[in-house]
Motif scaffolding. Sequence first.
Motif, PDB file in Angstrom:
ATOM      1  N   ASP A  56       1.054  -1.231  -0.141  1.00 22.88           N
ATOM      2  CA  ASP A  56       0.126  -0.026   0.252  1.00 22.88           C
ATOM      3  C   ASP A  56       0.962   1.283  -0.023  1.00 22.88           C
ATOM      4  O   ASP A  56       1.745   1.114   0.964  1.00 22.88           O
ATOM      5  CB  ASP A  56      -0.882   0.050   1.146  1.00 22.88           C
ATOM      6  CG  ASP A  56      -1.850  -1.202   1.857  1.00 22.88           C
ATOM      7  OD1 ASP A  56      -2.243  -1.702   0.187  1.00 22.88           O
ATOM      8  OD2 ASP A  56      -2.790  -1.256   2.188  1.00 22.88           O
ATOM      9  N   ARG A  92       0.678   6.058   0.420  1.00 19.03           N
ATOM     10  CA  ARG A  92      -0.769   6.085   1.296  1.00 19.03           C
ATOM     11  C   ARG A  92       0.541   7.597   1.193  1.00 19.03           C
ATOM     12  O   ARG A  92       1.590   7.778   1.722  1.00 19.03           O
ATOM     13  CB  ARG A  92      -0.472   6.062   2.393  1.00 19.03           C
ATOM     14  CG  ARG A  92      -1.867   6.637   3.407  1.00 19.03           C
ATOM     15  CD  ARG A  92      -2.581   6.490   4.435  1.00 19.03           C
ATOM     16  NE  ARG A  92      -3.246   4.973   4.144  1.00 19.03           N
ATOM     17  CZ  ARG A  92      -4.063   5.297   3.364  1.00 19.03           C
ATOM     18  NH1 ARG A  92      -4.949   6.490   3.038  1.00 19.03           N
ATOM     19  NH2 ARG A  92      -4.698   4.066   3.406  1.00 19.03           N
ATOM     20  N   ASP A 100      -5.483   6.997  -5.747  1.00 21.13           N
ATOM     21  CA  ASP A 100      -5.757   5.075  -5.678  1.00 21.13           C
ATOM     22  C   ASP A 100      -7.479   5.033  -6.092  1.00 21.13           C
ATOM     23  O   ASP A 100      -8.227   5.930  -5.131  1.00 21.13           O
ATOM     24  CB  ASP A 100      -6.266   4.063  -4.835  1.00 21.13           C
ATOM     25  CG  ASP A 100      -6.301   2.810  -4.917  1.00 21.13           C
ATOM     26  OD1 ASP A 100      -7.646   2.520  -5.811  1.00 21.13           O
ATOM     27  OD2 ASP A 100      -6.111   2.128  -4.360  1.00 21.13           O
ATOM     28  N   ARG A 128      -4.624   7.557  -0.104  1.00 20.62           N
ATOM     29  CA  ARG A 128      -4.243   6.156  -0.785  1.00 20.62           C
ATOM     30  C   ARG A 128      -3.798   6.334  -2.350  1.00 20.62           C
ATOM     31  O   ARG A 128      -5.013   6.919  -2.910  1.00 20.62           O
ATOM     32  CB  ARG A 128      -5.312   5.242  -0.689  1.00 20.62           C
ATOM     33  CG  ARG A 128      -4.349   3.621  -0.960  1.00 20.62           C
ATOM     34  CD  ARG A 128      -4.923   2.789  -0.279  1.00 20.62           C
ATOM     35  NE  ARG A 128      -4.695   1.613  -0.935  1.00 20.62           N
ATOM     36  CZ  ARG A 128      -5.084   0.046  -1.131  1.00 20.62           C
ATOM     37  NH1 ARG A 128      -6.445  -0.099  -0.923  1.00 20.62           N
ATOM     38  NH2 ARG A 128      -4.195  -1.323  -1.025  1.00 20.62           N
ATOM     39  N   GLU A 183      -0.560   2.272  -6.222  1.00 19.97           N
ATOM     40  CA  GLU A 183       0.561   0.963  -5.526  1.00 19.97           C
ATOM     41  C   GLU A 183       1.659   0.928  -6.720  1.00 19.97           C
ATOM     42  O   GLU A 183       3.206   1.066  -6.353  1.00 19.97           O
ATOM     43  CB  GLU A 183       0.170  -0.347  -6.122  1.00 19.97           C
ATOM     44  CG  GLU A 183      -0.269  -0.956  -4.567  1.00 19.97           C
ATOM     45  CD  GLU A 183      -0.834  -2.153  -4.317  1.00 19.97           C
ATOM     46  OE1 GLU A 183      -0.054  -3.026  -5.057  1.00 19.97           O
ATOM     47  OE2 GLU A 183      -1.266  -2.837  -3.825  1.00 19.97           O
TER      48      GLU A 183
END
Length: 122
Positions: free
Chosen positions: A15, A17, A39, A50, A53
């Motif tokens: 993840d 962030r 995201d 977020r 990736e």
Amino acid sequence: MHPGGTLIVREDEGDLRWWTWAGFRANATLTATLSELADPVERFDACSIRLRENVTPAAWRALTADAADRLCLPEIHEKALDGLKFNAALPKRLAAATLAARLADLDRAAAVLSEPTRFVIT
């Protein structure tokens, strides 16, 4: 905000962030402006956004270089429009534009984008 700017943290499970500590309205503005980095599945909150990736430091620099000059208003969901008291009397475009302008925090979003950003792997 972190004394040295904002942080992008990649956690063990992959993840990614972005810790902006900017507040909900500024993060809504940043998410709309940086839609190619954010995201699309997970929402932001008052502290963080977020990211996808696959965002790399180089991609981050390239895609945020002029972001403060092209800030976008947040997207407004249909449920928010349906909840307006006079929604039947307003054209949807006008209602959405009004809500987006009220939700946005352009000044804070621009301030966050002017801060340095550090990538950290935990």
